[in-house]
Design a protein around this motif. Structure first.
Motif, PDB file in Angstrom:
ATOM      1  N   THR A 243       0.863  -1.194   0.000  1.00 39.01           N
ATOM      2  CA  THR A 243       0.000   0.000   0.000  1.00 39.01           C
ATOM      3  C   THR A 243       0.887   1.227   0.000  1.00 39.01           C
ATOM      4  O   THR A 243       1.915   1.299   0.673  1.00 39.01           O
ATOM      5  N   GLN A 244       0.426   2.195  -0.844  1.00 39.02           N
ATOM      6  CA  GLN A 244       1.184   3.439  -0.999  1.00 39.02           C
ATOM      7  C   GLN A 244       0.371   4.609  -0.478  1.00 39.02           C
ATOM      8  O   GLN A 244      -0.858   4.651  -0.610  1.00 39.02           O
ATOM      9  N   LEU A 245       1.087   5.602   0.106  1.00 35.71           N
ATOM     10  CA  LEU A 245       0.482   6.857   0.522  1.00 35.71           C
ATOM     11  C   LEU A 245       0.855   7.922  -0.508  1.00 35.71           C
ATOM     12  O   LEU A 245       2.026   8.101  -0.836  1.00 35.71           O
ATOM     13  N   VAL A 246      -0.202   8.596  -1.015  1.00 30.43           N
ATOM     14  CA  VAL A 246       0.010   9.591  -2.070  1.00 30.43           C
ATOM     15  C   VAL A 246      -0.551  10.929  -1.623  1.00 30.43           C
ATOM     16  O   VAL A 246      -1.699  10.994  -1.154  1.00 30.43           O
ATOM     17  N   LYS A 247       0.301  11.934  -1.700  1.00 31.92           N
ATOM     18  CA  LYS A 247      -0.108  13.292  -1.349  1.00 31.92           C
ATOM     19  C   LYS A 247      -0.373  14.071  -2.648  1.00 31.92           C
ATOM     20  O   LYS A 247       0.480  14.171  -3.498  1.00 31.92           O
ATOM     21  N   VAL A 248      -1.589  14.578  -2.793  1.00 31.62           N
ATOM     22  CA  VAL A 248      -1.985  15.317  -3.996  1.00 31.62           C
ATOM     23  C   VAL A 248      -2.089  16.799  -3.653  1.00 31.62           C
ATOM     24  O   VAL A 248      -2.860  17.157  -2.747  1.00 31.62           O
TER      25      VAL A 248
END
Length: 812
Positions: A28-33
């Motif tokens: 699982t990846q954490l993505v900041k937009v």
């Protein structure tokens, strides 16, 4: 997607698009937009938060676009993980035009210097009105260069290919849209230019020689053997570059114009530049067609249909007498280079000629007036204005010419009266010139002569002695007349006459019986030619308006023709100032003896016998004769002598010469007496055997015509003796006399008498018979007389006659 693009949006309406972030990792990846603040783009939801994206799943990010106007907008979205940061571009593409130009337009092979057009149907497939501009490079042009095309509309765009050089050409057609900067499009333009079979029938044209003010004409033909309509123009310059430089030089103001403008007011300067600009525009628009004062070409421009020809007229109108050379260039569609036409023509000026190049006036007398006429002839086709260029020399100023100037029409004649009066003695040679307008050279002629104070002439044109006898003087007279204003002293001479002693006359020759020239000829003993002419007087003085009678005597000692001049030398004026023609012919008359022999009969030894020889002169001229002494007399058996051996016999006269003959021994003897003529050298001219008796037959032929055979037919001829002595004769038939008989066959013809001779023919057959009668005369040549006859009838005869009757008597 890797890029978020908003397009085909409506103004004032918010648009939303979704961006899917897919996790292809195993954890699982954490993505900041995050997104920077923008008035046009916004995130749906909080900005800058972390989104958890399970392995193999995705996360949806919604982006809003609030459009304002139809401009394009650019932004970006940042997606950050622990491992990397992704940048997603965001664009909003506004409404724009789209023109459907092709990628390439190929003209293939096209004629050079000829416009080939292709038309494109352009459609605006975009959603915005198109404001466009089109541009390209030579040799291509496009029209219209700018334009406006509404959405969904179409229009025609024309691309023109006009090559000026042969070969392949390639360039781009650039399409610029006004509201979409930086998004220009290009269409590739291709073309290949070639020369076509178009040309002149001749490239050099020599026009006839033409007189000034007149016009000559010739034609040249342009042949168009191609499939295009060729346009042509006759130009002055060989290339467009030369035309361009000429136009530049004509447009450039003079060098001193700038200095002059500094002194003028501003309004005048502006007016000048305005006029200069207008003039420059006219020069640039000038097609620079062929223009010349001497040669004219018609028409200067035009069109020639496919596989047709055009006839071009060239006119030549010279202004000066010279050779003109020009080159006109034909710029024509389908040919790269202009076609040169070399023009040559010669201008002819007035052709004025005088009827002589030099006039010899001969000897002229001082203070006397002389007139001559000269003819000026105009051999040309135009008027010939002339004017005399006067002479200022001493003798030249003595001439007057009327008229001195004028105009001679074509093929006309102008008489010129030339008068001369001079008070200056001496020879002269003067050149005069008639200047002819527009002629390269003046009409030049010369007049020569000699001015003398002498006026002298003979009373006759010549002296003709005709035939003169050898050694006999013959005299003719003439008169030498002096019409001069002064007396003259003259000397007469004959240059062709001999320089030796005077010629011998017959009278002097008679006095010297032993002179050797009797036998050897007159000129044989002389080393110099004798002086045969005597002039009395040969010198003297004739007063003014006086005369002198002249006696000219010719005593010829040479048998020949005379053709000479008696010339006059005058003291103070010169030699041979006058001449008189002399003609003569010297002959020696032919003398004859009437009696050819002298007979003394029976005489005693050393007893003289006196006889006379008769000498006849049939010529009208007198002659001088001599009986030559007997040669080797001491050994001769018969001596002769002449008491008067020399003498003169006049023309048409007879002289009897006494001869003494003396026999020295007993027996028959003979001797020849030689008589010679004065002027004939060598042996004796005649001898005592003399001429033949003068006997002749009365006919020169005997023609019996048609006669009966076996019968006698006679004709008579007369033998005539015109001499003074009898003449013996004898006659015979050449063939022997089978058919002919002569009676008498021989005899004597007495002096001054006639004898008849009968010739008889008796033929034994029919047909033509011919023979000759030979006649012998004593001491003369024999002569032949032809005889002919034709026999007719029958050769059968009987012994008894049939008439008056024939009695046969009874027969048993």
């Amino acid at each position: 997607p890797s890029e978020v693009v908003f397009q085909n949006y409506v103004l004032g309406k918010v648009c939303k698009m979704s961006l899917l972030l897919s996790n292809r990792d195993k954890v699982t990846q954490l993505v900041k937009v995050t997104m920077d603040s923008s008035p046009y783009f916004k995130l749906v939801g909080p900005n800058g938060v972390w989104h958890q994206v399970p392995s193999g799943s995705f996360c949806t990010i919604n982006i809003l676009f609030i459009p304002e106007g139809s401009k394009d907008h650019f932004h970006q979205l940042l997606c950050t993980t622990k491992k990397q940061t992704l940048t997603v571009p965001i664009r909003a593409i506004g409404a724009r035009p789209v023109l459907d130009f092709p990628d390439q337009l190929d003209f293939s092979k096209c004629p050079i210097n000829y416009s080939t057009q292709k038309t494109l149907l352009v459609h605006n497939t975009g959603n915005l009105e198109a404001h466009f501009s089109l541009s390209t490079e030579s040799p291509f042009t496009v029209s219209p260069a700018t334009g406006v095309l509404d959405v969904g509309e179409t229009m025609q765009v024309t691309v023109e290919y006009h090559p000026l050089e042969t070969g392949d050409h390639s360039t781009s057609l650039v399409i610029l849209l006004g509201f979409v900067p930086g998004e220009d499009t290009h269409t590739r333009l291709l073309g290949q230019s070639v020369d076509l079979n178009i040309g002149l029938d001749k490239y050099s044209l020599e026009l006839d020689k033409t007189y000034l003010t007149l016009t000559s004409q010739r034609t040249v033909v342009i042949h168009n053997r191609s499939n295009i309509t060729a346009k042509f123009q006759w130009k002055t310059f060989a290339t467009e570059a030369q035309e361009y430089h000429q136009k530049i030089s004509l447009s450039r103001p003079p060098q001193d114009t700038g200095k002059d403008l500094l002194r003028q007011r501003r309004e005048e300067v502006e007016l000048y530049y305005c006029e200069l600009e207008n003039e420059t525009a006219k020069i640039q628009e000038d097609p620079m067609l062929f223009s010349d004062d001497i040669f004219t070409i018609e028409p200067l421009e035009g069109e020639i249909g496919p596989h047709f020809s055009a006839e071009i007229k060239v006119f030549f109108r010279p202004r000066e007498t010279q050779v003109y050379r020009r080159v006109a260039y034909c710029a024509i569609s389908g040919r790269q280079n202009r076609l040169p036409l070399h023009l040559t023509g010669e201008g002819l000026g007035p052709c004025l000629q005088l009827n002589f190049k030099e006039l010899n006036m001969g000897k002229l007398f001082v203070a006397e007036s002389y007139s001559f006429e000269a003819i000026l002839a105009n051999k040309g086709a135009i008027d010939a204005p002339f004017e005399l260029n006067p002479s200022t020399t001493a003798h030249g100023s003595c001439f007057t010419f009327l008229p001195r100037q004028g105009i001679v029409p074509p093929n006309g004649l102008q008489p010129i009266q030339i008068s001369f009066t001079s008070t200056t003695l001496g020879e002269f040679y003067e050149e005069f010139h008639f200047n002819v307008t527009a002629a390269p050279q003046p009409v030049t002629f010369a007049i020569r002569g000699q001015v003398t104070g002498l006026s002298l002439h003979f009373s006759t044109g010549g002296l003709d002695f005709n035939d003169v006898s050898f050694g006999f003087p013959h005299t003719l007279s003439c008169r030498l007349i002096n019409t001069s204003v002064v007396p003259i002293t003259f000397h007469l001479r004959i240059p062709e006459d001999g320089k030796g002693h005077p010629s011998i006359t017959s009278f002097d020759q008679m006095k010297d019986n032993t002179h050797p020239c009797w036998e050897k000829g007159t000129l044989a003993q002389r080393h110099e030619k004798p002086k045969e002419f005597t002039i009395i007087p040969s010198t003297g003085t004739i007063p003014s308006q006086g005369f002198q009678d002249i006696m000219v005597t010719l005593c010829s000692n040479d048998v020949r023709k005379y053709d000479c001049n008696m010339v006059v030398d005058v003291d103070g004026f010169g030699k041979e100032v006058l001449a008189l023609h002399l003609k003569a012919r010297c002959v020696i008359p032919e003398l004859r003896l009437l009696n050819s022999s002298l007979s003394c009969g029976h005489c005693s030894v050393k007893d003289p016998c006196w006889q006379r020889l008769t000498l006849v002169n049939p010529s009208p001229l007198p002659g001088c004769y001599r009986v030559l002494p007997q040669r080797h007399q001491e050994a001769a058996t018969l001596w002769y002598s002449c008491p008067r051996p020399c003498g003169i016999i006049k023309g048409h006269n007879v002289v009897e010469i006494p001869i003494t003959i003396e026999a020295q021994t007993v027996g028959d003897h003979s001797v020849t007496v030689d008589i010679v003529m004065f002027g004939k050298g060598g042996g004796g001219l005649v001898s005592t055997r003399g001429d033949a008796p003068l006997v002749y037959a009365s006919v020169n032929q005997i023609n019996f015509g048609k006669i009966q055979v076996l019968q006698d037919s006679s004709q008579t001829l007369q033998l005539c003796n015109q001499g003074i002595v009898p003449a013996a004769f004898r006659a015979e038939i050449v063939s022997g006399g089978k058919y002919w008989s002569i009676e008498p066959r021989e005899g004597v013809v007495p002096a001054k008498a006639e004898v008849s001779v009968v010739v008889t023919a008796n033929l034994d057959d029919t047909g033509k018979f011919e023979d000759s009668l030979r006649l012998f005369i004593e001491n003369s040549l024999s002569s032949i007389i032809p005889i002919q006859t034709v026999g007719i009838g029958t050769t059968i005869v009987i012994d008894k006659p049939f008439v008056p009757e024939l009695k046969l008597e009874p027969q048993f």
